[in-house]
Write a protein that holds these residues in place. Structure first.
Motif, PDB file in Angstrom:
ATOM      1  N   ALA A  16      16.167  58.263  42.424  1.00  0.00           N
ATOM      2  CA  ALA A  16      17.203  57.308  42.324  1.00  0.00           C
ATOM      3  C   ALA A  16      18.336  57.171  43.308  1.00  0.00           C
ATOM      4  O   ALA A  16      18.335  58.277  43.933  1.00  0.00           O
ATOM      5  CB  ALA A  16      17.864  57.511  40.756  1.00  0.00           C
ATOM      6  N   GLY A  17      18.876  56.068  43.564  1.00  0.00           N
ATOM      7  CA  GLY A  17      19.977  56.112  44.455  1.00  0.00           C
ATOM      8  C   GLY A  17      21.313  55.395  43.791  1.00  0.00           C
ATOM      9  O   GLY A  17      20.842  54.761  42.912  1.00  0.00           O
ATOM     10  N   LEU A  18      22.156  55.436  44.454  1.00  0.00           N
ATOM     11  CA  LEU A  18      23.671  54.785  43.909  1.00  0.00           C
ATOM     12  C   LEU A  18      24.222  54.161  44.935  1.00  0.00           C
ATOM     13  O   LEU A  18      24.589  54.760  45.815  1.00  0.00           O
ATOM     14  CB  LEU A  18      24.280  55.756  43.115  1.00  0.00           C
ATOM     15  CG  LEU A  18      25.885  55.395  42.602  1.00  0.00           C
ATOM     16  CD1 LEU A  18      25.400  54.707  41.266  1.00  0.00           C
ATOM     17  CD2 LEU A  18      26.568  56.875  42.045  1.00  0.00           C
ATOM     18  N   ALA A  19      24.704  52.814  44.735  1.00  0.00           N
ATOM     19  CA  ALA A  19      25.360  51.867  45.525  1.00  0.00           C
ATOM     20  C   ALA A  19      26.608  51.562  44.713  1.00  0.00           C
ATOM     21  O   ALA A  19      26.439  50.678  43.706  1.00  0.00           O
ATOM     22  CB  ALA A  19      24.595  50.857  45.905  1.00  0.00           C
ATOM     23  N   VAL A  20      28.015  51.823  45.113  1.00  0.00           N
ATOM     24  CA  VAL A  20      29.101  51.363  44.585  1.00  0.00           C
ATOM     25  C   VAL A  20      29.933  50.506  45.491  1.00  0.00           C
ATOM     26  O   VAL A  20      30.413  50.991  46.857  1.00  0.00           O
ATOM     27  CB  VAL A  20      29.982  52.541  44.219  1.00  0.00           C
ATOM     28  CG1 VAL A  20      31.271  52.127  43.576  1.00  0.00           C
ATOM     29  CG2 VAL A  20      29.294  53.484  43.270  1.00  0.00           C
ATOM     30  N   PHE A  21      30.285  49.126  45.215  1.00  0.00           N
ATOM     31  CA  PHE A  21      30.941  48.289  46.248  1.00  0.00           C
ATOM     32  C   PHE A  21      32.317  48.013  45.652  1.00  0.00           C
ATOM     33  O   PHE A  21      32.568  47.444  44.809  1.00  0.00           O
ATOM     34  CB  PHE A  21      29.954  47.029  46.235  1.00  0.00           C
ATOM     35  CG  PHE A  21      28.772  47.161  47.049  1.00  0.00           C
ATOM     36  CD1 PHE A  21      28.688  46.951  48.401  1.00  0.00           C
ATOM     37  CD2 PHE A  21      27.541  47.561  46.325  1.00  0.00           C
ATOM     38  CE1 PHE A  21      27.289  47.219  49.075  1.00  0.00           C
ATOM     39  CE2 PHE A  21      26.199  47.631  46.844  1.00  0.00           C
ATOM     40  CZ  PHE A  21      26.311  47.520  48.042  1.00  0.00           C
ATOM     41  N   GLY A  22      33.260  48.743  46.189  1.00  0.00           N
ATOM     42  CA  GLY A  22      34.529  48.252  45.787  1.00  0.00           C
ATOM     43  C   GLY A  22      35.403  49.404  46.662  1.00  0.00           C
ATOM     44  O   GLY A  22      35.026  50.033  47.551  1.00  0.00           O
TER      45      GLY A  22
ATOM     46  N   SER B  26      38.861  40.841  44.399  1.00  0.00           N
ATOM     47  CA  SER B  26      39.016  41.392  42.900  1.00  0.00           C
ATOM     48  C   SER B  26      38.730  40.471  41.843  1.00  0.00           C
ATOM     49  O   SER B  26      38.359  39.282  42.186  1.00  0.00           O
ATOM     50  CB  SER B  26      40.735  41.752  42.804  1.00  0.00           C
ATOM     51  OG  SER B  26      41.277  40.417  42.775  1.00  0.00           O
ATOM     52  N   ALA B  27      38.610  40.812  40.625  1.00  0.00           N
ATOM     53  CA  ALA B  27      38.516  39.957  39.613  1.00  0.00           C
ATOM     54  C   ALA B  27      39.484  38.769  39.610  1.00  0.00           C
ATOM     55  O   ALA B  27      38.848  37.553  39.243  1.00  0.00           O
ATOM     56  CB  ALA B  27      38.357  40.906  38.314  1.00  0.00           C
ATOM     57  N   THR B  28      40.645  38.899  39.758  1.00  0.00           N
ATOM     58  CA  THR B  28      41.462  37.730  39.668  1.00  0.00           C
ATOM     59  C   THR B  28      41.281  36.790  40.825  1.00  0.00           C
ATOM     60  O   THR B  28      41.317  35.707  40.686  1.00  0.00           O
ATOM     61  CB  THR B  28      42.934  38.434  40.013  1.00  0.00           C
ATOM     62  OG1 THR B  28      43.309  39.248  38.839  1.00  0.00           O
ATOM     63  CG2 THR B  28      43.941  37.443  39.867  1.00  0.00           C
ATOM     64  N   SER B  29      41.184  37.264  42.270  1.00  0.00           N
ATOM     65  CA  SER B  29      40.792  36.450  43.110  1.00  0.00           C
ATOM     66  C   SER B  29      39.455  35.571  43.218  1.00  0.00           C
ATOM     67  O   SER B  29      39.543  34.473  43.214  1.00  0.00           O
ATOM     68  CB  SER B  29      41.106  37.263  44.512  1.00  0.00           C
ATOM     69  OG  SER B  29      39.954  38.263  44.361  1.00  0.00           O
ATOM     70  N   MET B  30      38.437  36.319  42.400  1.00  0.00           N
ATOM     71  CA  MET B  30      37.185  35.491  42.369  1.00  0.00           C
ATOM     72  C   MET B  30      37.243  34.659  41.373  1.00  0.00           C
ATOM     73  O   MET B  30      36.709  33.454  41.328  1.00  0.00           O
ATOM     74  CB  MET B  30      36.116  36.605  42.143  1.00  0.00           C
ATOM     75  CG  MET B  30      35.887  37.813  43.289  1.00  0.00           C
ATOM     76  SD  MET B  30      35.095  36.887  44.563  1.00  0.00           S
ATOM     77  CE  MET B  30      35.223  38.195  45.911  1.00  0.00           C
ATOM     78  N   ARG B  31      37.919  34.898  40.224  1.00  0.00           N
ATOM     79  CA  ARG B  31      37.912  34.016  39.287  1.00  0.00           C
ATOM     80  C   ARG B  31      38.789  32.785  39.700  1.00  0.00           C
ATOM     81  O   ARG B  31      38.466  31.558  39.420  1.00  0.00           O
ATOM     82  CB  ARG B  31      38.694  34.662  38.135  1.00  0.00           C
ATOM     83  CG  ARG B  31      39.075  33.893  36.702  1.00  0.00           C
ATOM     84  CD  ARG B  31      39.926  34.666  35.574  1.00  0.00           C
ATOM     85  NE  ARG B  31      39.146  35.646  35.131  1.00  0.00           N
ATOM     86  CZ  ARG B  31      39.312  36.629  34.930  1.00  0.00           C
ATOM     87  NH1 ARG B  31      40.405  37.332  35.741  1.00  0.00           N
ATOM     88  NH2 ARG B  31      38.751  37.752  34.505  1.00  0.00           N
ATOM     89  N   THR B  32      40.009  32.788  40.478  1.00  0.00           N
ATOM     90  CA  THR B  32      40.682  31.974  40.924  1.00  0.00           C
ATOM     91  C   THR B  32      40.046  31.052  41.702  1.00  0.00           C
ATOM     92  O   THR B  32      39.999  29.713  41.604  1.00  0.00           O
ATOM     93  CB  THR B  32      42.132  32.593  41.319  1.00  0.00           C
ATOM     94  OG1 THR B  32      42.828  33.309  40.749  1.00  0.00           O
ATOM     95  CG2 THR B  32      42.881  31.461  42.096  1.00  0.00           C
ATOM     96  N   HIS B  33      39.263  31.589  42.669  1.00  0.00           N
ATOM     97  CA  HIS B  33      38.436  30.777  43.668  1.00  0.00           C
ATOM     98  C   HIS B  33      37.250  30.020  43.074  1.00  0.00           C
ATOM     99  O   HIS B  33      37.114  28.859  43.156  1.00  0.00           O
ATOM    100  CB  HIS B  33      37.807  31.729  44.776  1.00  0.00           C
ATOM    101  CG  HIS B  33      37.306  30.901  45.985  1.00  0.00           C
ATOM    102  ND1 HIS B  33      38.301  30.408  46.807  1.00  0.00           N
ATOM    103  CD2 HIS B  33      36.206  30.444  46.343  1.00  0.00           C
ATOM    104  CE1 HIS B  33      37.719  29.743  47.721  1.00  0.00           C
ATOM    105  NE2 HIS B  33      36.413  29.997  47.566  1.00  0.00           N
TER     106      HIS B  33
ATOM    107  N   VAL C  43      29.511  46.727  41.313  1.00  0.00           N
ATOM    108  CA  VAL C  43      30.438  45.788  42.141  1.00  0.00           C
ATOM    109  C   VAL C  43      31.525  45.119  41.497  1.00  0.00           C
ATOM    110  O   VAL C  43      31.377  44.570  40.254  1.00  0.00           O
ATOM    111  CB  VAL C  43      29.374  44.669  42.567  1.00  0.00           C
ATOM    112  CG1 VAL C  43      30.315  43.841  43.595  1.00  0.00           C
ATOM    113  CG2 VAL C  43      28.340  45.005  43.290  1.00  0.00           C
ATOM    114  N   GLY C  44      32.760  45.656  41.899  1.00  0.00           N
ATOM    115  CA  GLY C  44      34.023  45.352  41.235  1.00  0.00           C
ATOM    116  C   GLY C  44      35.134  46.381  41.529  1.00  0.00           C
ATOM    117  O   GLY C  44      35.227  47.119  42.197  1.00  0.00           O
TER     118      GLY C  44
END
Length: 732
Positions: free
Chosen positions: A580-586, A354-361, A554-555
């Protein structure tokens, strides 16, 4: 005759008395050394006619004396260090006891228990009366049932049910029906008002229309419409409650007014409880508590969920009465050669991406590269908040960063006063074990309050990471909860040694709240670096994305992320003939709903939802995306939260399409393509980008340039310098 200097006597603990510590007793000239040698026996100098031997013997005596003094001095320093450690341990123990024996907290809790006892007594008396009423109603119901059994409807049903039990009864059935019909013609029919008919269909139909009108014309128009229909009280009450639930986040005041109108339309136990909890959700403490207490006195029962929410409300009421309660600070920890930093976070890798874990690391990696000792400690019970759950021994290691886990505690985070004390003591113990100089934590009350207790217990410095901004000082509090939390924020801000602002412009907002400039530091975001995972799928080669212009995200599935807008824009883009294509990572239910909606639109072969990628596969996920899309809902303000998703997209050099806003503009600058105004603004913006490859490449270059600026801004050098400077200043 030579005068002999008598050695000073030692105390029982081996320390030299202060009155003997002077230049006369610590430095000797040659004549004093000679006198000392004579006093030791005299034979060392007699019979020696060699000056060289005389000087050698004097040097030996001097070396012996110096060695003895150094040994005594080192022993004294060791004893002083041990005594200091023991004093700090006793101070920490005293701090724990002061929290456990806090008179204000105990008095507040006792007052609440006394009031709860009074409520219980009133409820018991109400329940006794209710038992009598129930018995009376039961007797009346039995009489009513007996009368119904005498009625013609019951008799007809009995005739029909017993008419086919045997062939003989079947033969007699026409005669029995004819007999029943003759009796029916000479009797009165049953009352028509025994059971109300059509309540559920009526409610469902009216509620659906009212919610649609509220979405299109506003809550006031929907409320006027439902009153004009003049439904029965129970139906009106349920429709008004549905409208109140819809308005709970967008318009708290309107939600409260609708809930009160619902309770007036049908003032039963359930409506009163819903009104109290609606008031609680919209920030009221006193009024919600008063209404719920009155309902409990009248004998209202609470289920498990309502009981938990009632305890949360009572905790807020106690917290309002007693405020932030911190123990007396212990002696400040001596500064070491290496800065020990403890990051206290709600979630972390490897369990949460998550944003919290990525920011912390990312921050932990930056601080470690500057020679700091960094440990991450997660909140009690994480990743399984269960007091009976087994815990893994030892920390989790992720790319050299140690993640420590604390044991669960009994109190839930919503019980803020009790949770803060228990979590603060637990954090203080692990911070003392890890010898932390600094405890860094987000500004959220759930995390900052326990961290403030821990810093008081350990003598460490408190650093608040302001990833969100509270309301400014000139804005009046909207409700009881906001006023309470603002007071708590002021206490924690005063307690902090340093406050980190996460984006340009945040420093001005914090300064407006009265934070002095010497306590502020602008520290931007950074993206963590991970080792590449060799088993990463080649998402770009997937049939859904191959040889297509790929939109993606992504998020985290934030509540203010306009996923419906993405679906509509993608549908229009494909409808204009753009491949077009769509990719959502989460991960999250909102992403699942988006996938289902796109599949129903007929775009199932063009979309890819691979879930949350592993940390070593994040770079590959960004490679699969051509345009990073992050629209925000128009009615939801996202201006106060740090936007890590935007920074991460910048670091990976993506073309970014985003909704305009103060934080987004401060982070992206000229590296963003802002979504055009209008209902089809996102679709038109994407259509313009899809037809201009040179514009997309130019935006990628701008993203790379902006990323370099953020890397310079996010450098932790200034943070480490400020922390070392703060530790070097003796505490008052």
């Amino acid at each position: 005759m030579s005068r002999v200097t008598e050695a000073p006597k030692l105390h029982r603990n081996g320390d030299v008395p202060a009155e003997h510590v002077s230049s006369r007793t610590t430095s000797f000239d040659d004549s004093q050394l000679e006198g000392a040698a004579i006093a030791m026996g005299g034979s060392a100098l007699h019979g020696s006619g060699s000056p060289a031997r005389h000087k050698a013997k004097l040097a030996a005596v001097s070396t012996l004396q110096a060695s003895s003094s150094d040994t005594e001095l080192q022993a004294a320093l060791d004893r002083e260090a041990a005594a200091t450690r023991r004093i700090r341990e006793l101070e920490a123990e005293l701090a724990e006891r002061s929290l456990a024996e806090d008179n204000v907290a105990l008095t507040t809790r006792l007052q609440q228990l006394e009031r709860d006892l009074d409520v219980y007594r009133e409820a018991k008396r109400s329940a006794e009366l209710a038992v009598l009423d129930t018995r009376s109603i039961w007797k009346h119901a039995e009489q009513r049932i007996a009368k119904l059994r005498e009625g013609h409807t019951y008799r007809l049903g009995q005739v029909m049910m017993t008419g086919f039990s045997s062939w003989r009864d079947g033969m007699r059935l026409p005669a029995r029906i004819a007999e029943w019909y003759r009796d029916y013609r000479h009797s009165l029919s049953l009352p028509a008002d025994l059971v109300p008919t059509g309540a559920a269909p009526e409610y469902l139909q009216l509620s659906e229309i009212a919610l649609a009108k509220a979405q299109k014309n506003g809550l006031a128009a929907a409320e006027r419409w439902i009153h004009d229909q003049r439904p029965r009280g129970s139906v009106l009450s349920r429709v008004l409650l549905d409208l109140a639930k819809q308005a709970r986040t967008a318009d708290p005041a309107a939600a409260v007014a609708l809930a009160k109108a619902a309770a007036e339309a049908d003032p039963n136990e359930g409506r009163i409880k819903l009104l109290a909890f609606t008031l609680m959700d919209t920030g009221s403490i006193d009024e919600a508590s008063a209404i719920l207490q009155e309902a409990l006195r009248a004998g209202a029962a609470l289920n498990a969920t309502e009981t938990r929410r009632y305890e949360e409300l009572m905790a807020l009421e106690r917290f309002k009465g007693q405020g932030i309660r911190l123990p007396k600070p212990v002696s400040r920890k001596a500064q070491g050669t290496r800065l020990n930093i403890l990051l206290y976070v709600p979630q972390s890798l490897p369990y949460h991406w998550s944003a919290t874990s990525m920011r912390t690391h990312a921050l932990a990696q930056d601080l470690t590269s500057l020679g700091c000792s960094v440990r991450v400690v997660t909140q009690p019970g994480y990743p399984v908040r269960n007091t009976g759950a087994s815990r893994k021994s030892g920390p989790d290691m992720v790319d050299g960063i140690a993640y420590h886990r604390m044991a669960p505690i009994e109190a839930a985070p919503a019980i803020i006063d009790q949770y803060a004390r228990e979590a603060g003591v637990a954090l203080g113990r692990i911070a003392r074990t890890l010898e932390a100089d600094v405890i860094m934590v987000s500004g959220e009350l759930e995390a900052a309050y326990p961290a403030a207790i821990a810093t008081r217990m350990t003598g460490a410095d408190l650093v608040l990471d302001c990833q969100r901004l509270a309301s400014t000082a000139d804005a009046a509090p909207a409700n009881d909860r906001e006023a309470l939390f603002r007071q708590a924020d002021d206490v924690l801000v005063a307690e902090a040694s340093l406050m980190l602002a996460r984006w340009p412009g945040a420093t001005e907002a914090l300064s407006a709240r009265g934070v002095p400039a010497e306590k502020l530091l602008l520290l931007g975001e950074n993206a963590p670096a991970f080792k590449h995972d060799e088993k990463t799928p080649a998402w770009r080669s997937d049939p859904a994305l191959k040889d297509r212009l790929v939109l993606g995200y992504v998020g985290d599935p934030y509540d203010d992320l306009d996923l419906d807008g993405i679906a509509d824009a993608f549908d229009k883009l494909v409808g204009h003939g753009i491949d077009a294509g769509l990719a959502v990572f989460g991960v999250g239910s909102r992403f699942l709903k988006l996938h289902e909606r796109l599949s129903h639109m007929g775009h199932g072969e063009r979309v890819l939802f691979p879930g949350r990628p592993k940390v070593g596969s994040i770079a590959e996920a960004y490679k699969a995306i051509d345009i990073f899309v992050t629209p925000s809902l128009a009615g939801v303000a996202r201006s106060e939260r740090s936007r890590f998703d935007l920074v991460d997209a910048l670091m990976h050099g993506k073309t970014i399409v985003a909704s305009d806003g103060p934080v987004a503009r401060a982070i992206l600058g000229n590296a963003a393509v802002w979504i055009e105004d209008g209902e089809d603004g996102l679709a038109e913006t994407l259509r313009r980008l899809a037809g201009d490859a040179s514009l997309r490449h130019a935006q990628q270059d701008k993203s790379a340039s902006r990323a370099e600026e953020w890397r310079a801004l996010s450098s932790a050098n200034a943070l480490v310098e400020r922390l070392r400077k703060a530790r070097a200043v003796p505490s008052s």
